[in-house]
Design an enzyme around this catalytic site. Structure first.
Site, PDB file in Angstrom:
ATOM      1  N   GLY A   1       0.821  -1.208   0.000  1.00  0.00           N
ATOM      2  CA  GLY A   1       0.000   0.000   0.000  1.00  0.00           C
ATOM      3  C   GLY A   1       0.856   1.260   0.000  1.00  0.00           C
TER       4      GLY A   1
ATOM      5  N   SER B   1       1.514   3.283  -2.600  1.00  0.00           N
ATOM      6  CA  SER B   1       1.222   4.270  -3.643  1.00  0.00           C
ATOM      7  C   SER B   1       0.637   5.562  -3.078  1.00  0.00           C
ATOM      8  CB  SER B   1       0.250   3.675  -4.672  1.00  0.00           C
ATOM      9  OG  SER B   1      -0.842   3.066  -4.020  1.00  0.00           O
ATOM     10  N   ARG B   2       0.110   5.468  -1.847  1.00  0.00           N
ATOM     11  CA  ARG B   2      -0.603   6.629  -1.289  1.00  0.00           C
ATOM     12  C   ARG B   2      -0.456   6.655   0.227  1.00  0.00           C
ATOM     13  NH1 ARG B   2      -6.214   5.811  -1.906  1.00  0.00           N
ATOM     14  NH2 ARG B   2      -6.061   3.703  -2.767  1.00  0.00           N
TER      15      ARG B   2
ATOM     16  N   ASN C   1      -2.341  -7.772  -5.455  1.00  0.00           N
ATOM     17  CA  ASN C   1      -3.451  -7.710  -4.497  1.00  0.00           C
ATOM     18  C   ASN C   1      -3.046  -8.589  -3.321  1.00  0.00           C
ATOM     19  OD1 ASN C   1      -5.751  -8.043  -2.997  1.00  0.00           O
ATOM     20  ND2 ASN C   1      -7.094  -8.442  -4.739  1.00  0.00           N
ATOM     21  N   VAL C   2      -2.722  -7.965  -2.186  1.00  0.00           N
ATOM     22  CA  VAL C   2      -2.207  -8.743  -1.056  1.00  0.00           C
ATOM     23  C   VAL C   2      -3.268  -9.659  -0.452  1.00  0.00           C
ATOM     24  CG1 VAL C   2      -0.404  -7.079  -0.465  1.00  0.00           C
ATOM     25  CG2 VAL C   2      -2.659  -6.897   0.630  1.00  0.00           C
TER      26      VAL C   2
ATOM     27  N   ASN D   1       0.976  -2.762   5.378  1.00  0.00           N
ATOM     28  CA  ASN D   1       0.251  -1.502   5.574  1.00  0.00           C
ATOM     29  C   ASN D   1      -1.043  -1.417   4.758  1.00  0.00           C
ATOM     30  OD1 ASN D   1       0.123   1.672   5.924  1.00  0.00           O
ATOM     31  ND2 ASN D   1       0.188   1.291   3.707  1.00  0.00           N
TER      32      ASN D   1
ATOM     33  N   SER E   1      -4.509  -0.187  13.940  1.00  0.00           N
ATOM     34  CA  SER E   1      -5.276   1.057  14.049  1.00  0.00           C
ATOM     35  C   SER E   1      -5.735   1.231  15.495  1.00  0.00           C
ATOM     36  CB  SER E   1      -6.520   0.978  13.156  1.00  0.00           C
ATOM     37  OG  SER E   1      -7.374   2.065  13.414  1.00  0.00           O
TER      38      SER E   1
ATOM     39  N   TYR F   1     -13.699  -3.771   9.971  1.00  0.00           N
ATOM     40  CA  TYR F   1     -12.387  -3.116  10.076  1.00  0.00           C
ATOM     41  C   TYR F   1     -11.779  -3.336  11.471  1.00  0.00           C
ATOM     42  CZ  TYR F   1      -8.977   0.737   9.698  1.00  0.00           C
ATOM     43  OH  TYR F   1      -7.827   1.489   9.679  1.00  0.00           O
TER      44      TYR F   1
ATOM     45  N   LYS G   1      -8.332  -5.235  12.457  1.00  0.00           N
ATOM     46  CA  LYS G   1      -7.229  -4.517  13.104  1.00  0.00           C
ATOM     47  C   LYS G   1      -6.900  -5.100  14.479  1.00  0.00           C
ATOM     48  CE  LYS G   1      -6.313  -1.685   9.788  1.00  0.00           C
ATOM     49  NZ  LYS G   1      -5.001  -1.692   9.123  1.00  0.00           N
TER      50      LYS G   1
HETATM   51  P1  NDP Z   1      -5.166   4.878   1.770  1.00  0.00           P
HETATM   52  O1  NDP Z   1      -6.569   4.512   1.440  1.00  0.00           O
HETATM   53  O2  NDP Z   1      -4.743   6.294   1.650  1.00  0.00           O
HETATM   54  O3  NDP Z   1      -4.159   3.967   0.888  1.00  0.00           O
HETATM   55  C1  NDP Z   1      -4.362   2.585   0.832  1.00  0.00           C
HETATM   56  C2  NDP Z   1      -3.189   1.914   0.163  1.00  0.00           C
HETATM   57  O4  NDP Z   1      -3.371   0.503   0.224  1.00  0.00           O
HETATM   58  C3  NDP Z   1      -3.045   2.270  -1.313  1.00  0.00           C
HETATM   59  O5  NDP Z   1      -1.669   2.304  -1.623  1.00  0.00           O
HETATM   60  C4  NDP Z   1      -3.715   1.089  -2.017  1.00  0.00           C
HETATM   61  O6  NDP Z   1      -3.210   0.837  -3.328  1.00  0.00           O
HETATM   62  C5  NDP Z   1      -3.306  -0.045  -1.088  1.00  0.00           C
HETATM   63  N1  NDP Z   1      -4.183  -1.225  -1.156  1.00  0.00           N
HETATM   64  C6  NDP Z   1      -5.503  -1.321  -0.804  1.00  0.00           C
HETATM   65  N2  NDP Z   1      -5.936  -2.576  -0.974  1.00  0.00           N
HETATM   66  C7  NDP Z   1      -4.878  -3.303  -1.441  1.00  0.00           C
HETATM   67  C8  NDP Z   1      -4.702  -4.656  -1.803  1.00  0.00           C
HETATM   68  N3  NDP Z   1      -5.695  -5.540  -1.722  1.00  0.00           N
HETATM   69  N4  NDP Z   1      -3.479  -5.048  -2.238  1.00  0.00           N
HETATM   70  C9  NDP Z   1      -2.457  -4.160  -2.328  1.00  0.00           C
HETATM   71  N5  NDP Z   1      -2.555  -2.866  -1.982  1.00  0.00           N
HETATM   72  C10 NDP Z   1      -3.765  -2.441  -1.554  1.00  0.00           C
HETATM   73  O7  NDP Z   1      -4.932   4.340   3.262  1.00  0.00           O
HETATM   74  P2  NDP Z   1      -4.094   4.957   4.481  1.00  0.00           P
HETATM   75  O8  NDP Z   1      -2.771   5.382   4.021  1.00  0.00           O
HETATM   76  O9  NDP Z   1      -4.970   5.898   5.217  1.00  0.00           O
HETATM   77  O10 NDP Z   1      -3.970   3.654   5.414  1.00  0.00           O
HETATM   78  C11 NDP Z   1      -2.813   2.840   5.448  1.00  0.00           C
HETATM   79  C12 NDP Z   1      -2.950   1.876   6.615  1.00  0.00           C
HETATM   80  O11 NDP Z   1      -3.092   2.614   7.833  1.00  0.00           O
HETATM   81  C13 NDP Z   1      -4.187   0.966   6.513  1.00  0.00           C
HETATM   82  O12 NDP Z   1      -3.870  -0.322   6.990  1.00  0.00           O
HETATM   83  C14 NDP Z   1      -5.177   1.655   7.444  1.00  0.00           C
HETATM   84  O13 NDP Z   1      -6.117   0.747   7.945  1.00  0.00           O
HETATM   85  C15 NDP Z   1      -4.245   2.178   8.524  1.00  0.00           C
HETATM   86  N6  NDP Z   1      -4.827   3.270   9.295  1.00  0.00           N
HETATM   87  C16 NDP Z   1      -5.177   4.461   8.701  1.00  0.00           C
HETATM   88  C17 NDP Z   1      -5.742   5.471   9.449  1.00  0.00           C
HETATM   89  C18 NDP Z   1      -6.137   6.799   8.864  1.00  0.00           C
HETATM   90  O14 NDP Z   1      -6.763   7.603   9.576  1.00  0.00           O
HETATM   91  N7  NDP Z   1      -5.790   7.104   7.623  1.00  0.00           N
HETATM   92  C19 NDP Z   1      -5.991   5.291  10.892  1.00  0.00           C
HETATM   93  C20 NDP Z   1      -5.559   4.018  11.406  1.00  0.00           C
HETATM   94  C21 NDP Z   1      -5.010   3.052  10.626  1.00  0.00           C
HETATM   95  P3  NDP Z   1      -3.816   1.596  -4.650  1.00  0.00           P
HETATM   96  O15 NDP Z   1      -3.377   3.035  -4.545  1.00  0.00           O
HETATM   97  O16 NDP Z   1      -3.179   0.896  -5.806  1.00  0.00           O
HETATM   98  O17 NDP Z   1      -5.304   1.458  -4.581  1.00  0.00           O
END
Ligand code: NDP
Length: 247
Positions: A13, A15-16, A64-65, A91, A143, A156, A160
């Site tokens: 994850g 990319s973002r 896709n993990v 992540n 989380s 979720y 977590k």
């Molecule tokens: P984003 O939604 O901003 O980014 C999600 C990332 O996960 C993207 O890079 C996406 O790839 C990738 N992704 C999603 N599904 C898959 C999959 N099946 N296989 C591979 N890659 C995947 O999320 P956040 O940065 O906010 O969250 C990151 C982590 O932190 C998560 O585990 C989230 O639960 C946790 N978290 C976040 C919080 C928040 O407030 N933001 C709070 C607590 C925990 P692509 O871009 O290609 O779609």
């Protein structure tokens, strides 16, 4: 010499959001990083270019993990390409929020598949490489909502909370192989995921955070780099990075 010079890392994850920040900070500390994404190739490529400009080394890998074969092939490909695997940051995560009364089997299963099963697949595939090296650092992003009740997040929260339990057992089983396993649990952090929460609710949440603001992805990344680089005697633990939102 940078702290993680000669080390290699996978960040799922990446990319973002939080994963992107973790990948950049690991690269800044000297690690070669594999950026795993699911759909957003252009964004993953942009992160790789940012890392190259540091200067640093990054490759992008689509997987896709939540699909065992894809997750396992991804880990093998990265270990083969880099020649070793030192750090795994699980992540990648998703939300499909709705109350239990309305939640479909698909919404339940999709979240568990990505957020919990996906972490297991990647860990399970990484362990043989780390065991052979007699060292490894696995950092699982959980989380705050794996520890406290969160309305509309049964799927979720279960995923977590499961990550926290999985981390402790893995830490116990892998300690003798020189592998540490820890969890970082973000609070509300400014990313695409959190931007899905309606603005009015965001303001209410902010009012309940002792430090008075949402977290930045870089602040989560710093805890991950600490565990990867400086935490040789820490395993099975959890670091909450949440501005005091949950103590
Ligand atoms: P984003 O939604 O901003 O980014 C999600 C990332 O996960 C993207 O890079 C996406 O790839 C990738 N992704 C999603 N599904 C898959 C999959 N099946 N296989 C591979 N890659 C995947 O999320 P956040 O940065 O906010 O969250 C990151 C982590 O932190 C998560 O585990 C989230 O639960 C946790 N978290 C976040 C919080 C928040 O407030 N933001 C709070 C607590 C925990 P692509 O871009 O290609 O779609």
């Amino acid at each position: 010499m940078s702290q993680l010079e000669g080390k290699t890392a996978i960040v799922t994850g990446a990319s973002r959001g939080i994963g992107r920040a973790i990948a950049i900070e690991l690269a800044r500390a000297g690690a070669k990083v594999a950026l795993v994404y699911q759909n957003n190739e252009a964004k993953a490529q942009a992160v790789a270019e940012e890392i190259a400009a540091l200067p640093g080394t990054a490759i992008i890998v689509k997987a896709n993990v939540g699909v065992s074969a894809e997750a396992r092939a991804m880990v093998k490909r990265v270990a083969d390409e880099f020649g070793r695997l030192d750090i795994l940051v699980n992540n990648a995560g998703i939300t499909r929020d709705t109350s239990i009364k309305k939640m479909t089997d698909e919404q339940w299963e999709e979240v568990i598949q990505t957020n919990l099963n996906g972490y297991f697949y990647c860990m399970s595939a990484a362990i043989p490489f780390m065991t052979e090296q007699k060292s490894g650092r696995i950092i699982n992003i959980s989380s705050m909502n794996g520890q406290v009740a969160a309305f509309g997040q049964a799927n979720y929260s279960a995923s977590k909370g499961g990550i926290i339990a999985l981390t402790k057992t893995a830490a116990l089983e892998l300690a003798r192989s020189g592998i540490t396993v820890n969890t970082v649990s973000p609070g509300f952090t400014d990313t695409d995921m959190f931007s899905e929460v309606p603005e009015k609710i965001q303001e209410q949440i902010k009012g309940r955070i002792p430090l008075g603001r949402f977290g930045k992805p870089e602040e989560i990344a710093k805890a991950v780099v600490f565990l990867a680089a400086d935490a040789d005697y820490i395993t099975g633990q959890q670091i909450n990075v949440n501005g005091g939102a949950f103590m």
